[in-house]
Design an enzyme around this catalytic site. Structure first.
Site, PDB file in Angstrom:
ATOM      1  N   SER A   1      -6.068 -59.168  -5.706  1.00 55.63           N
ATOM      2  CA  SER A   1      -5.784 -60.317  -4.845  1.00 55.63           C
ATOM      3  C   SER A   1      -7.063 -60.990  -4.359  1.00 55.63           C
ATOM      4  O   SER A   1      -8.128 -60.375  -4.296  1.00 55.63           O
ATOM      5  CB  SER A   1      -4.958 -59.870  -3.640  1.00 55.63           C
TER       6      SER A   1
HETATM    7  N1  SAH Z   1      -3.636 -54.671  -4.007  1.00 56.52           N
HETATM    8  C1  SAH Z   1      -3.815 -54.865  -5.411  1.00 56.52           C
HETATM    9  C2  SAH Z   1      -2.819 -55.889  -5.886  1.00 56.52           C
HETATM   10  C3  SAH Z   1      -2.433 -55.701  -7.270  1.00 56.52           C
HETATM   11  S1  SAH Z   1      -1.210 -56.852  -7.841  1.00 56.52           S
HETATM   12  C4  SAH Z   1      -5.224 -55.318  -5.722  1.00 56.52           C
HETATM   13  O1  SAH Z   1      -5.757 -56.123  -4.944  1.00 56.52           O
HETATM   14  O2  SAH Z   1      -5.782 -54.910  -6.737  1.00 56.52           O
HETATM   15  C5  SAH Z   1       0.282 -56.040  -7.386  1.00 56.52           C
HETATM   16  C6  SAH Z   1       0.521 -54.700  -8.004  1.00 56.52           C
HETATM   17  O3  SAH Z   1       1.835 -54.305  -7.647  1.00 56.52           O
HETATM   18  C7  SAH Z   1       0.459 -54.662  -9.517  1.00 56.52           C
HETATM   19  O4  SAH Z   1      -0.476 -53.711  -9.928  1.00 56.52           O
HETATM   20  C8  SAH Z   1       1.872 -54.263  -9.930  1.00 56.52           C
HETATM   21  O5  SAH Z   1       1.929 -53.433 -11.077  1.00 56.52           O
HETATM   22  C9  SAH Z   1       2.358 -53.542  -8.708  1.00 56.52           C
HETATM   23  N2  SAH Z   1       3.805 -53.442  -8.547  1.00 56.52           N
HETATM   24  C10 SAH Z   1       4.767 -54.354  -8.835  1.00 56.52           C
HETATM   25  N3  SAH Z   1       5.983 -53.871  -8.549  1.00 56.52           N
HETATM   26  C11 SAH Z   1       5.798 -52.611  -8.062  1.00 56.52           C
HETATM   27  C12 SAH Z   1       6.663 -51.575  -7.580  1.00 56.52           C
HETATM   28  N4  SAH Z   1       7.989 -51.727  -7.544  1.00 56.52           N
HETATM   29  N5  SAH Z   1       6.123 -50.421  -7.179  1.00 56.52           N
HETATM   30  C13 SAH Z   1       4.786 -50.222  -7.204  1.00 56.52           C
HETATM   31  N6  SAH Z   1       3.915 -51.148  -7.641  1.00 56.52           N
HETATM   32  C14 SAH Z   1       4.407 -52.333  -8.059  1.00 56.52           C
END
Ligand code: SAH
Length: 230
Positions: free
Chosen positions: A73
């Site tokens: 993000s």
């Molecule tokens: N905080 C992270 C954001 C990653 S994007 C960063 O800054 O790197 C959001 C993430 O949520 C992705 O990696 C995606 O695979 C995950 N995600 C989506 N649905 C999910 C779920 N039901 N349970 C766990 N993770 C999930």
């Protein structure tokens, strides 16, 4: 000192400068005021959480790809979500969506322990290795569907969801302590409202703090995978 050493030091210095500029121009200027949150952003090196080709963009004002169609993000969004959690240092935090692990590291700097769930196994493993290498020992990562929460270790003082949900998963409300705070983006696939939800004795109170765009939360109480792909 030899030539190599000097080059290496200059390179490190550059990232430090970019990091400081990011904190001032992107965070402080936009109203991130919590001193502890800012200190965590000065400390955690974002370039370590992106691939080597993107490293030079690590402190830019936008999200970056981290593989598997997911993103790390935007720094401001990570800071706003963190500030909205009002962490004092003693909390047990649940994060849904580990991704690169950057937000996880920021949370680990500001709380007692962090439980983080990531649905994509390869990302979960990569983040786990990196966070361990960086010396964090107050983080536990689990690969699975975070819309169900992480019941065994509940309840939590704080819950942060870093993917866009259609509605607040009931299981997460249940796993949040009374007086706890949850931060979660709610909306459609293209845009969401960042909601700050406080759990009170008589129900929940929710305010919108920002418009945002996150990758979808996929799972039993999120979006269906087939909706996203087709
Ligand atoms: N905080 C992270 C954001 C990653 S994007 C960063 O800054 O790197 C959001 C993430 O949520 C992705 O990696 C995606 O695979 C995950 N995600 C989506 N649905 C999910 C779920 N039901 N349970 C766990 N993770 C999930």
């Amino acid at each position: 000192m030899g030539f190599c050493g000097r080059i290496k030091r200059e390179k490190e210095l550059d990232y430090k400068k970019l990091q400081e500029r990011m904190v001032k121009d992107q965070l402080i200027r936009r109203g991130i005021r919590d001193k502890k949150v800012l200190a965590a952003f000065y400390k955690v090196r974002r370039e370590k959480f992106v691939s080597s080709e993107l490293r030079r963009q690590a402190y830019e004002d936008f999200p970056l790809p981290i593989g598997e169609g997911q993103t790390i993000s935007q720094p401001y969004m990570v800071a706003l979500m963190t500030q909205s959690l009002e962490l004092k240092g003693h909390e047990k935090v649940l994060e849904i969506g580990t991704g690169s692990g950057y937000q996880t590291a920021i949370l680990a700097e500001l709380s007692q322990e962090v439980y983080s769930v990531e649905r994509i196994k390869s990302l979960a493993q990569k983040a786990q290795r990196l966070l361990k290498r960086l010396g964090y020992n107050n983080i536990k990562i689990f690969s699975g569907d975070g819309t169900l929460g992480w019941k065994e270790c509940s309840p939590y003082d704080r819950i942060l969801v870093t993917a866009g949900a259609r509605e607040v998963p009931l299981s997460l409300i249940e796993q949040l302590k009374e007086k706890g705070i949850m931060v979660i983006p709610i909306g459609n696939l293209y845009s969401q409202d960042l909601k700050v939800i406080k759990k009170k004795k008589d129900g929940i109170r929710s305010v919108t703090v920002e418009k945002c765009v996150f990758v979808p939360l996929i799972g039993k109480y999120g979006w269906e995978e087939s909706t996203i792909n087709g």
